[in-house]
Design an enzyme around this catalytic site. Sequence first.
Site: not given
Ligand SMILES: [Zn+2]
Length: 375
Positions: A91-93, A264, A302, A304, A307, A333
């Site tokens: 980003d530009s700041g 974001d 899940c 991930c 998990c 997660h």
């Molecule tokens: Zn997870």
Amino acid sequence: MKFTVLNQDSGTAARTGRLELAHGVVDTPCFMPVGTQATVKSVTPEELEEVGAQMILANTYHLGLRPGIEIVKNAGGLHSFMHWDRPILTDSGGYQVFSLADLREITEEGVVFRDHIAGSLHTLTPAKSIEIQQALGADVIMAFDECPPYPSDRDYTCQSLDLTLQWAARSRKSHTDGRQVLFGIVQGGLHRDLRKKSVEGLEEIGFAGYGIGGLSVGEPREIMYELAEYTAGLLPAEKPRYLMGTGTPDELVSQIAFGVDMFDCTVPTRYGRNGSVFTEKGKMVVRNAGFKDDHRPLEEGCGCYACRNYTRAYIRHLFNTGEILAHRLATIHNLFFYQELMRNARRAIEEGNYSAFEKKFLEGFKPTSDRSDRR
Ligand SMILES: [Zn+2]
């Protein structure tokens, strides 16, 4: 850069796309984890890749102050400095100068401020912001803008918008590195006509893509939705649209329907460090005592790393004893949850039934009372 819209949903403005950048391809809609200090807090780049992140965000204000652009330049740029070889957006700041620093003066030229670390005096101008971003070497860089605080009156917002448009033109002029692309940022506060003026002004200057700024700054959620939808609808269909600094999972699902391509937010990482994880039912505070003898994963099914290998009871124990691994597992997660949400959203758009996906998700997900905010 090449941006191709691949699928357009029939019932909503949602779309999928392919964003080709200097360091790789990003499938949109996408979520960029926030790496303020050239690190997504507590996880390695390999872990980011494993959750499926294709692009991250880093911060011009913070990196310009520490370690400073010379050191990043000597390291061969931000990608090699932080060991992340996929796309980065900086980003530009502007947002941080207005929210974190002790502001001294805003002039046509730029902003004079004292930084929040040593209190030294600096001047940030559109040319300076672009110079720093070019030295960092991100794939996508942002024009320097003022994000008016919430609430701001119409007169202030008008003046601020005129300044932001001037700064956008000067940012464009300063941008010389062809490997990077420059996005403009739509401002205009909570006023539809000013938002429109902002889009028209930016389009006249011409940018590779457009950020929707000035939202998620404290306004009620309904107003944020209304203006995000309105603004996204004004932007050219063939360019990527990036809604800056938002949001919670339910906010993202709603805003994808407006035709937003990029997001974001610090929510998944910050919440993770605080002991909150996301599931399809909403936010779950895993550090709560209720989970001390609960031997299920954070979320059943899940995929991930956390998990697949750990339980709520164990992760709760790690939080309870102040162990660093607690932050890491909850962050992994949450980042996986966000990337999975984007994958599922893209699939629903490809199948042309985003409305049904949105409805089903929002019915199951209890909205968080707290709000997303920017870094
Ligand atoms: Zn997870």
